[in-house]
Design a protein around this motif. Sequence first.
Motif, PDB file in Angstrom:
ATOM      1  N   GLY A   1     -11.402 -14.820  30.805  1.00  0.00           N
ATOM      2  CA  GLY A   1     -12.563 -14.581  31.643  1.00  0.00           C
ATOM      3  C   GLY A   1     -12.351 -15.207  33.005  1.00  0.00           C
ATOM      4  N   CYS A   2     -12.567 -14.453  34.062  1.00  0.00           N
ATOM      5  CA  CYS A   2     -12.394 -14.937  35.438  1.00  0.00           C
ATOM      6  C   CYS A   2     -13.769 -15.077  36.075  1.00  0.00           C
ATOM      7  CB  CYS A   2     -11.552 -13.963  36.253  1.00  0.00           C
ATOM      8  SG  CYS A   2      -9.902 -13.671  35.589  1.00  0.00           S
ATOM      9  N   TYR A   3     -14.098 -16.299  36.469  1.00  0.00           N
ATOM     10  CA  TYR A   3     -15.384 -16.530  37.135  1.00  0.00           C
ATOM     11  C   TYR A   3     -15.181 -16.417  38.647  1.00  0.00           C
ATOM     12  CZ  TYR A   3     -20.025 -18.238  38.122  1.00  0.00           C
ATOM     13  OH  TYR A   3     -21.322 -18.317  38.550  1.00  0.00           O
ATOM     14  N   VAL A   4     -15.971 -15.557  39.285  1.00  0.00           N
ATOM     15  CA  VAL A   4     -15.881 -15.337  40.730  1.00  0.00           C
ATOM     16  C   VAL A   4     -17.230 -15.700  41.348  1.00  0.00           C
ATOM     17  CG1 VAL A   4     -15.469 -13.664  42.576  1.00  0.00           C
ATOM     18  CG2 VAL A   4     -14.186 -13.503  40.415  1.00  0.00           C
ATOM     19  N   PRO A   5     -17.311 -16.819  42.055  1.00  0.00           N
ATOM     20  CA  PRO A   5     -18.587 -17.226  42.664  1.00  0.00           C
ATOM     21  C   PRO A   5     -19.065 -16.190  43.685  1.00  0.00           C
ATOM     22  CG  PRO A   5     -16.988 -19.013  42.701  1.00  0.00           C
ATOM     23  CD  PRO A   5     -16.242 -17.785  42.325  1.00  0.00           C
ATOM     24  N   SER A   6     -20.378 -16.161  43.885  1.00  0.00           N
ATOM     25  CA  SER A   6     -20.946 -15.244  44.877  1.00  0.00           C
ATOM     26  C   SER A   6     -22.244 -15.837  45.397  1.00  0.00           C
ATOM     27  CB  SER A   6     -21.197 -13.865  44.252  1.00  0.00           C
ATOM     28  OG  SER A   6     -21.580 -12.933  45.231  1.00  0.00           O
TER      29      SER A   6
ATOM     30  N   LEU B   1     -16.700 -13.762  47.519  1.00  0.00           N
ATOM     31  CA  LEU B   1     -15.352 -14.313  47.401  1.00  0.00           C
ATOM     32  C   LEU B   1     -14.413 -13.334  46.687  1.00  0.00           C
ATOM     33  CD1 LEU B   1     -16.163 -18.028  46.497  1.00  0.00           C
ATOM     34  CD2 LEU B   1     -15.388 -17.133  48.696  1.00  0.00           C
ATOM     35  N   PRO B   2     -14.129 -12.192  47.313  1.00  0.00           N
ATOM     36  CA  PRO B   2     -13.146 -11.289  46.692  1.00  0.00           C
ATOM     37  C   PRO B   2     -11.788 -11.941  46.548  1.00  0.00           C
ATOM     38  CG  PRO B   2     -13.592 -10.637  48.979  1.00  0.00           C
ATOM     39  CD  PRO B   2     -14.614 -11.667  48.613  1.00  0.00           C
ATOM     40  N   SER B   3     -11.485 -12.923  47.402  1.00  0.00           N
ATOM     41  CA  SER B   3     -10.198 -13.609  47.301  1.00  0.00           C
ATOM     42  C   SER B   3     -10.060 -14.325  45.964  1.00  0.00           C
ATOM     43  CB  SER B   3     -10.029 -14.602  48.454  1.00  0.00           C
ATOM     44  OG  SER B   3     -11.077 -15.559  48.465  1.00  0.00           O
ATOM     45  N   THR B   4     -11.169 -14.860  45.447  1.00  0.00           N
ATOM     46  CA  THR B   4     -11.106 -15.559  44.158  1.00  0.00           C
ATOM     47  C   THR B   4     -10.843 -14.574  43.025  1.00  0.00           C
ATOM     48  OG1 THR B   4     -12.520 -17.346  44.930  1.00  0.00           O
ATOM     49  CG2 THR B   4     -12.396 -17.026  42.552  1.00  0.00           C
ATOM     50  N   LEU B   5     -11.369 -13.357  43.151  1.00  0.00           N
ATOM     51  CA  LEU B   5     -11.055 -12.355  42.128  1.00  0.00           C
ATOM     52  C   LEU B   5      -9.556 -12.066  42.129  1.00  0.00           C
ATOM     53  CD1 LEU B   5     -13.137  -9.259  41.216  1.00  0.00           C
ATOM     54  CD2 LEU B   5     -10.661  -9.119  41.285  1.00  0.00           C
ATOM     55  N   LEU B   6      -8.981 -11.924  43.311  1.00  0.00           N
ATOM     56  CA  LEU B   6      -7.536 -11.684  43.387  1.00  0.00           C
ATOM     57  C   LEU B   6      -6.756 -12.863  42.806  1.00  0.00           C
ATOM     58  CD1 LEU B   6      -7.182 -10.262  47.033  1.00  0.00           C
ATOM     59  CD2 LEU B   6      -7.526  -8.978  44.911  1.00  0.00           C
ATOM     60  N   MET B   7      -7.168 -14.078  43.146  1.00  0.00           N
ATOM     61  CA  MET B   7      -6.438 -15.275  42.750  1.00  0.00           C
ATOM     62  C   MET B   7      -6.503 -15.541  41.246  1.00  0.00           C
ATOM     63  SD  MET B   7      -5.006 -16.930  45.355  1.00  0.00           S
ATOM     64  CE  MET B   7      -5.033 -16.903  47.163  1.00  0.00           C
ATOM     65  N   THR B   8      -7.567 -15.114  40.603  1.00  0.00           N
ATOM     66  CA  THR B   8      -7.695 -15.365  39.157  1.00  0.00           C
ATOM     67  C   THR B   8      -7.170 -14.203  38.313  1.00  0.00           C
ATOM     68  OG1 THR B   8     -10.003 -14.600  39.268  1.00  0.00           O
ATOM     69  CG2 THR B   8      -9.621 -16.979  39.362  1.00  0.00           C
ATOM     70  N   ALA B   9      -7.422 -12.982  38.751  1.00  0.00           N
ATOM     71  CA  ALA B   9      -7.051 -11.832  37.920  1.00  0.00           C
ATOM     72  C   ALA B   9      -5.581 -11.453  38.052  1.00  0.00           C
ATOM     73  CB  ALA B   9      -7.930 -10.634  38.274  1.00  0.00           C
ATOM     74  N   ILE B  10      -5.004 -11.564  39.248  1.00  0.00           N
ATOM     75  CA  ILE B  10      -3.613 -11.123  39.420  1.00  0.00           C
ATOM     76  C   ILE B  10      -2.633 -11.947  38.589  1.00  0.00           C
ATOM     77  CG2 ILE B  10      -1.727 -10.937  41.086  1.00  0.00           C
ATOM     78  CD1 ILE B  10      -3.774  -9.950  43.127  1.00  0.00           C
TER      79      ILE B  10
END
Length: 437
Positions: A129-134, A139-148
Amino acid sequence: MKLIRTQGRGARKAEEVLATLEKRGGAAFERVLPVVRRIVANVRRSGDRALHRYAAQFDGLGDTATIRISAQEMADAWDVIDPSLRVALKTAAAQIRAFAKMQLPRSWSKSSTAGLTVGQIVRPIDAVGCYVPSGRHPLPSTLLMTAIPAQVAGVQRIVVVSPKPAPETLAAAHLLGIKELYRVGGAHAIAALAHGTPTIARVDKIVGPGNLYVTAAKRLVAFDCAIDMLAGPTEIIVTSERGDPAEIAADLVAQAEHDPEALAIFITTRHDLAKQVIGEAKTQSRKNAIARTALDRNSLAIVAATLEEARSLTNRLAPEHLTVDSIEDLEWVSSAGSVFVGGWSAQPMGDYISGPNHTLPTGGMARIRGGLSVNDFVKLITVQQYDAAAIGELGPHAVLLAEAEGLTAHAAAIRMRFRKRSSNRTANRSSARRARG
């Protein structure tokens, strides 16, 4: 931004401040734990009913809104964002993916003793599970950093949760081909990921930064579901003797704007440079309320007595982000989440596009671990294979160790292979004699 000296009349006060900074992190959790404990327990007990209630209360989810975001909604977001942002997201994704591939551990095997092969196989975690603050900012960058990194590791099921996700975040999810994205956040999202509900099936590990409630929830569920780390407010230290005051201040202000509780510290032996940095930080944060609050509340310029003391203080505080003057400085750096070298290396580049992860240890945790990486999404499974010769050579030593520990069944299991080896040798000799006769 306060100035303190480690020598002279202010030395005792400086040491008190430094001792407090060393123990930062964790204390604030106690304040929110009762509320978080109740939320986590309710979601675990009532599932979707509690999840929807908290999503309506904290995430503004309407009665008719669905928690799960469709692939079409993600695709629509990709279509409406500015084309130049699409290029930027693709560029950042490529950089992060390339770095994660270089980090990926490899399977291997080798013979350490004749007849014994040892090695490791690398396998991905099944579901993360990837938590992306908003909150203050998308923070789309956090989605990239956790999911990739999870994708590079080979994780089959990647679940993203984000409260009120912005179009930019939805677009990033579309770019990566994310299948599960839910518009929930906070402690209730962490509870759903850890324990599962009819809508969100449980995962094996939760990664990504969040606010105090999210971090406290990760701490609570850590025995039921693995987590990456307990991340607190953003931290930056710049340790410099010859940096440009304006550039140093710019990096301090940039990280300070994340959170009013962010910690920004400048360490040097030069009193004149410290004063210049303080002045620049004040000027540059004048129109940035969050950064100004963080600088006024938490930030320091520390004037050390010697270069060695400046370096020692840096490692002692173990910052999330660290900037140093030159590549030679890496020789003394032992505790930092991510290091930026030289005046060209603006710290925000690491937040977006360099490739190394921006999910980094805070609160002094850089003493024991680095940032999120592809290694957080894999399991290293060790392998060993003996033949008869190797068990004959190493087995007697293992028997002695087992008997020294009083573990007689361990010794017996090894001796059983001795008897098998002896029996096989006898059978082989008999077969050889028959063949000769």
